[in-house]
Write a protein that holds these residues in place. Structure first.
Motif, short mmCIF file in Angstrom:
data_model
loop_
_atom_site.label_atom_id
_atom_site.label_comp_id
_atom_site.label_asym_id
_atom_site.label_seq_id
_atom_site.Cartn_x
_atom_site.Cartn_y
_atom_site.Cartn_z
N ILE A 62 8.21 -2.03 -7.52
CA ILE A 62 8.23 -1.47 -6.17
C ILE A 62 8.20 -2.61 -5.16
O ILE A 62 7.38 -3.53 -5.26
N TRP A 64 6.94 -3.47 -2.14
CA TRP A 64 5.92 -3.03 -1.19
C TRP A 64 6.19 -3.56 0.22
O TRP A 64 5.91 -2.87 1.21
N GLU A 65 6.77 -4.75 0.32
CA GLU A 65 7.04 -5.35 1.65
C GLU A 65 8.07 -4.52 2.40
O GLU A 65 7.98 -4.36 3.62
N TYR A 67 8.48 -1.31 2.25
CA TYR A 67 7.81 -0.12 2.77
C TYR A 67 6.81 -0.47 3.89
O TYR A 67 6.60 0.32 4.80
N ARG A 68 6.20 -1.65 3.82
CA ARG A 68 5.27 -2.06 4.88
C ARG A 68 5.99 -2.16 6.22
O ARG A 68 5.43 -1.80 7.26
N THR A 73 1.43 -1.08 7.31
CA THR A 73 0.65 -1.79 6.30
C THR A 73 -0.47 -0.93 5.71
O THR A 73 -0.67 -0.92 4.50
N VAL A 76 0.79 1.88 3.26
CA VAL A 76 1.41 1.28 2.07
C VAL A 76 0.34 0.65 1.19
O VAL A 76 0.37 0.79 -0.04
N ASP A 77 -0.65 -0.03 1.80
CA ASP A 77 -1.73 -0.64 1.02
C ASP A 77 -2.54 0.44 0.29
O ASP A 77 -2.97 0.24 -0.85
N TYR A 79 -1.37 3.37 -0.76
CA TYR A 79 -0.53 3.83 -1.89
C TYR A 79 -0.48 2.78 -2.99
O TYR A 79 -0.52 3.10 -4.18
N LYS A 80 -0.40 1.51 -2.60
CA LYS A 80 -0.33 0.43 -3.59
C LYS A 80 -1.62 0.41 -4.40
O LYS A 80 -1.59 0.26 -5.62
N TYR A 83 -1.61 3.35 -6.72
CA TYR A 83 -0.61 3.13 -7.77
C TYR A 83 -1.15 2.18 -8.83
O TYR A 83 -1.00 2.42 -10.03
#
Length: 168
Positions: A62, A64-65, A67-68, A73, A76-77, A79-80, A83
């Motif tokens: 994924i 992540w950047e 989506y951020r 941020t 997304v953090d 969800y990360k 996950y």
């Protein structure tokens, strides 16, 4: 690829290499058995190809950047973190230990049955050869030659004659 999915694919691959499909196909006698065998082989190949394609590929990581930048941020953090906290349980095979002794016992019985079948087949082949030999010689064979091969019949006939039992 890692974990249980790799093991499944490896086992399926090894199984497909060790199966002698052509050898088994030669043993089939009836057309119905050949049709069923072809269906089994086709189903095995379909399952094997599904295992290879579904479980042999690693999921794409994924980004992540990406989506951020679009979402933010904080979300997304969250969800990360969720996950990464997911733990997929490892597959524990509870079925194989239960059926392995039964399978081993059946393998032993199969080998014994195979040996008995081979002995019976050999006996029948000898009997067929004797009958074919008798068939070719029957027109010119004398009673003495026949009784040499079948002394039990000679004894039976001699006993009947001695006892004055002529069969009527």
């Amino acid at each position: 690829m890692s974990g249980p999915s790799k093991k499944v694919v490896d086992v399926a691959f090894k199984a497909s290499r060790t199966i002698d499909w052509d050898g088994m196909a030669k043993l089939l006698v009836s057309d119905e058995a050949r049709k069923e065998f072809a269906t089994l082989r086709r189903a095995f190949n379909e399952v094997n190809s599904q295992l290879e394609t579904k479980f042999s590929q690693e999921p794409e990581p994924i980004d992540w950047e990406y989506y951020r930048k679009g979402i933010g941020t904080r979300l997304v953090d969250m969800y990360k973190q969720a996950y990464e906290s997911i733990e997929i349980p490892k597959f524990q095979d509870k079925v194989t230990p239960e059926y392995k002794p039964k399978f081993d016992q059946l393998s032993v019985e199969l080998k014994e049955a195979e040996q008995q079948s081979l002995k019976e087949s050999e006996r029948l082949e000898k009997e067929i050869a004797e009958v074919q030999e008798l068939k070719t010689k029957i027109g010119t064979m004398t009673a003495e030659e026949y009784f040499e091969k079948h002394p039990e019949l000679k004894k039976k006939f001699d006993d009947e004659i001695r006892n004055d039992n002529w069969g009527y």
